[in-house]
Design a protein around this motif. Sequence first.
Motif, PDB file in Angstrom:
ATOM      1  N   GLY A  68      44.564  29.533  45.659  1.00 54.84           N
ATOM      2  CA  GLY A  68      43.709  28.940  46.683  1.00 54.84           C
ATOM      3  C   GLY A  68      42.502  29.800  47.000  1.00 54.84           C
ATOM      4  N   LEU A  69      42.705  31.105  47.056  1.00 56.42           N
ATOM      5  CA  LEU A  69      41.600  32.028  47.336  1.00 56.42           C
ATOM      6  C   LEU A  69      40.530  31.920  46.259  1.00 56.42           C
ATOM      7  N   ALA A  70      40.944  31.859  44.991  1.00 54.18           N
ATOM      8  CA  ALA A  70      39.987  31.737  43.897  1.00 54.18           C
ATOM      9  C   ALA A  70      39.249  30.399  43.953  1.00 54.18           C
ATOM     10  N   LYS A  71      39.972  29.332  44.284  1.00 54.48           N
ATOM     11  CA  LYS A  71      39.312  28.026  44.410  1.00 54.48           C
ATOM     12  C   LYS A  71      38.188  28.080  45.439  1.00 54.48           C
ATOM     13  N   LYS A  72      38.491  28.706  46.568  1.00 51.83           N
ATOM     14  CA  LYS A  72      37.512  28.774  47.651  1.00 51.83           C
ATOM     15  C   LYS A  72      36.347  29.694  47.305  1.00 51.83           C
ATOM     16  N   VAL A  73      36.667  30.934  46.921  1.00 48.52           N
ATOM     17  CA  VAL A  73      35.654  31.979  46.788  1.00 48.52           C
ATOM     18  C   VAL A  73      34.850  31.845  45.498  1.00 48.52           C
ATOM     19  N   LEU A  74      35.544  31.592  44.384  1.00 48.44           N
ATOM     20  CA  LEU A  74      34.880  31.601  43.090  1.00 48.44           C
ATOM     21  C   LEU A  74      34.291  30.249  42.705  1.00 48.44           C
ATOM     22  N   ILE A  75      34.897  29.151  43.191  1.00 46.20           N
ATOM     23  CA  ILE A  75      34.413  27.832  42.775  1.00 46.20           C
ATOM     24  C   ILE A  75      33.672  27.119  43.909  1.00 46.20           C
ATOM     25  N   ALA A  76      34.341  26.886  45.035  1.00 46.39           N
ATOM     26  CA  ALA A  76      33.688  26.139  46.122  1.00 46.39           C
ATOM     27  C   ALA A  76      32.433  26.851  46.624  1.00 46.39           C
ATOM     28  N   ASP A  77      32.561  28.149  46.937  1.00 42.67           N
ATOM     29  CA  ASP A  77      31.393  28.893  47.403  1.00 42.67           C
ATOM     30  C   ASP A  77      30.335  29.008  46.312  1.00 42.67           C
ATOM     31  N   GLY A  78      30.768  29.016  45.044  1.00 44.22           N
ATOM     32  CA  GLY A  78      29.816  29.084  43.941  1.00 44.22           C
ATOM     33  C   GLY A  78      29.032  27.804  43.755  1.00 44.22           C
ATOM     34  N   LEU A  79      29.608  26.664  44.136  1.00 45.18           N
ATOM     35  CA  LEU A  79      28.920  25.373  43.996  1.00 45.18           C
ATOM     36  C   LEU A  79      28.046  25.035  45.203  1.00 45.18           C
ATOM     37  N   ALA A  80      28.327  25.665  46.339  1.00 45.11           N
ATOM     38  CA  ALA A  80      27.603  25.335  47.571  1.00 45.11           C
ATOM     39  C   ALA A  80      26.085  25.425  47.422  1.00 45.11           C
ATOM     40  N   PRO A  81      25.523  26.467  46.770  1.00 44.63           N
ATOM     41  CA  PRO A  81      24.055  26.530  46.659  1.00 44.63           C
ATOM     42  C   PRO A  81      23.457  25.353  45.903  1.00 44.63           C
ATOM     43  N   GLY A  82      24.194  24.790  44.952  1.00 46.92           N
ATOM     44  CA  GLY A  82      23.683  23.636  44.222  1.00 46.92           C
ATOM     45  C   GLY A  82      23.519  22.428  45.112  1.00 46.92           C
ATOM     46  N   ALA A  83      24.544  22.138  45.917  1.00 40.93           N
ATOM     47  CA  ALA A  83      24.442  21.018  46.853  1.00 40.93           C
ATOM     48  C   ALA A  83      23.395  21.294  47.924  1.00 40.93           C
ATOM     49  N   ASP A  84      23.405  22.510  48.462  1.00 39.66           N
ATOM     50  CA  ASP A  84      22.463  22.849  49.527  1.00 39.66           C
ATOM     51  C   ASP A  84      21.015  22.747  49.040  1.00 39.66           C
ATOM     52  N   TYR A 135      36.040  19.484  47.237  1.00 44.37           N
ATOM     53  CA  TYR A 135      37.356  19.392  46.604  1.00 44.37           C
ATOM     54  C   TYR A 135      38.017  20.769  46.562  1.00 44.37           C
ATOM     55  N   PHE A 136      37.320  21.759  46.022  1.00 45.38           N
ATOM     56  CA  PHE A 136      37.931  23.080  45.870  1.00 45.38           C
ATOM     57  C   PHE A 136      37.974  23.844  47.192  1.00 45.38           C
ATOM     58  N   ASP A 137      37.097  23.529  48.114  1.00 45.72           N
ATOM     59  CA  ASP A 137      37.152  24.129  49.436  1.00 45.72           C
ATOM     60  C   ASP A 137      38.419  23.686  50.169  1.00 45.72           C
ATOM     61  N   PHE A 138      38.652  22.382  50.201  1.00 45.90           N
ATOM     62  CA  PHE A 138      39.821  21.850  50.900  1.00 45.90           C
ATOM     63  C   PHE A 138      41.109  22.148  50.132  1.00 45.90           C
ATOM     64  N   LEU A 145      33.367  24.072  34.812  1.00 44.54           N
ATOM     65  CA  LEU A 145      34.714  24.622  34.988  1.00 44.54           C
ATOM     66  C   LEU A 145      35.472  23.859  36.066  1.00 44.54           C
ATOM     67  N   ALA A 146      34.794  23.563  37.175  1.00 44.49           N
ATOM     68  CA  ALA A 146      35.427  22.824  38.270  1.00 44.49           C
ATOM     69  C   ALA A 146      35.890  21.451  37.806  1.00 44.49           C
ATOM     70  N   MET A 147      35.067  20.769  37.024  1.00 42.53           N
ATOM     71  CA  MET A 147      35.435  19.442  36.536  1.00 42.53           C
ATOM     72  C   MET A 147      36.639  19.509  35.603  1.00 42.53           C
ATOM     73  N   LEU A 148      36.648  20.501  34.723  1.00 46.05           N
ATOM     74  CA  LEU A 148      37.771  20.633  33.792  1.00 46.05           C
ATOM     75  C   LEU A 148      39.077  20.898  34.541  1.00 46.05           C
ATOM     76  N   ILE A 149      39.011  21.770  35.558  1.00 46.03           N
ATOM     77  CA  ILE A 149      40.224  22.081  36.325  1.00 46.03           C
ATOM     78  C   ILE A 149      40.694  20.864  37.106  1.00 46.03           C
ATOM     79  N   ALA A 150      39.759  20.193  37.791  1.00 49.20           N
ATOM     80  CA  ALA A 150      40.130  19.064  38.653  1.00 49.20           C
ATOM     81  C   ALA A 150      40.677  17.885  37.858  1.00 49.20           C
ATOM     82  N   GLY A 187      47.114  37.779  39.739  1.00 48.99           N
ATOM     83  CA  GLY A 187      46.567  39.094  40.016  1.00 48.99           C
ATOM     84  C   GLY A 187      45.121  39.221  39.580  1.00 48.99           C
ATOM     85  N   CYS A 188      44.794  38.673  38.420  1.00 49.55           N
ATOM     86  CA  CYS A 188      43.413  38.752  37.913  1.00 49.55           C
ATOM     87  C   CYS A 188      42.449  37.984  38.801  1.00 49.55           C
ATOM     88  N   ILE A 189      42.819  36.747  39.156  1.00 52.18           N
ATOM     89  CA  ILE A 189      41.888  35.965  39.978  1.00 52.18           C
ATOM     90  C   ILE A 189      41.813  36.519  41.395  1.00 52.18           C
TER      91      ILE A 189
END
Length: 473
Positions: free
Chosen positions: A196-212, A241-244, A415-420, A450-452
């Motif tokens: 969950g931490l990786a979803k939030k920090v690495l994916i959701a937060d990484g996509l936010a600038p694109g939408a913004d 999606y990845f934030d929630f 990456l987000a699309m492939l995972i989802a 551990g890696c993520i």
Amino acid sequence: MLFASIPFLVGFLPAVLITTFAMRRWFGLRGALATLAIGSLVFYGWYHPPFLLLLLGSVAVNYVLAQKISASQSRLLTGMGVAFNLALLGWYKYAGFFDDIARALSGNGFGIPDVLLPLGISFFTFQQIAYLVDIYQGKAKPGDALEYLFFVAFFPQLIAGPIVHHSEMIPQLSKPRFAMFKTEDIASGLVLFCIGLAKKVLIADGLAPGADAMFEAQALGIELSATEAWLGMLCYTFQIYFDFSGYADMALGLGLLFGLNLPINFNSPYKATDIIEFWRRWHITLSKFLRDYLYIPLGGNRHGPFRRYANLWLVMLLGGLWHGAGWQFVVWGGLHGAYLTTAHFWRANNMPRLSPTIGFALTFAAVVIAWVFFRAETFGQAYAVLQAMFGFTSVNYLSTAIFVELNPILVTLLLAMLIAFFAPNSIEISKRLEKQPIGTFAPLWYAIAGCIAALSLTHIYSSGSHAFIYFQF
């Protein structure tokens, strides 16, 4: 306090976990409950301490009402309790919205001052409404004050769900695994939390600038191309999606660390092949709450198709308004009401079933279109973005400024699309881990976790993290 923050990860969580285990061993169940209740209040008050009084006042009033309702089975008291909770939610969340409506209609508002929205009020309000109704219907029995405070304030689910029922949580307290160091629970909980931490920090937060970037460009009056609009909306679609999903995983993982199973609230909704299935997978506990405490009491599907579809629309409109005090949220709910009405009509009249691929594509497109209203600040902005998405603008090139913003994010989006769409979700991974003894299949997932986790912590340390989107609801 954010789950994805250094103070929580290296300070609050280890301290509460160790103290809770110690108190359970030395003072039993009551010691562990008291520790978790106090820790949860610290967690909630970290953001804005005065809101602790609101939370404690709400808990106290509902606790007293529950005792009286249980003793008298009074329908009137139950109604008063529901009204109290809705009034509290209405004042903090909707007073300004209705003031704006009055000002628009009459030119004069009520002079209601701006009110800071308490974190989690939508969640702990609905949770306590369900509790009072369950007490009245005999589905739950009130416990003591400490148990009830823990039930409402338990920090993993306090801010953004899941909406937990008393009968789901309290019976677990008497089980030997609660607040005890169990290797299986710690291991599974950490894996879920790290995912969950990786979803939030690495994916959701990484996509936010694109939408913004896309929405900010439109707000500045820049006309958007279809490519820009779709890229921006896809970024937001997978950001939320990845934030929630990230919050849901972290909440479940934190629950497991303390030996508690919180209800599943998220189950790969973008894999749905129709909108009915989507709502069985997205925000599952809210969907069940709206079904059990609003749709069914309104009559559900018991009074013919017209009433059924009217009830669906009303429930989804109110569900949209629950997410935010704005007309754009009402429109978002209305769109999903229309989608659900169409889907149920299609099923009820034995229309030809669509292939899974077509059903998936139509469902996903419908969800993306509805997200435009959910994300937009105004109707005008939503309309402009939709115009761009469907090619009703004169722009046929990609703006350099926005392209520069979006280009580094495209890899994260892919990456987000492939995972989802294709990867097993965290619930499926967790179930696989439960079936395997530690030391066999599990080390692979522990190594991945551990890696993520290391990547996530590095990102948090260097760049920080954003609040969860659902914190604003």
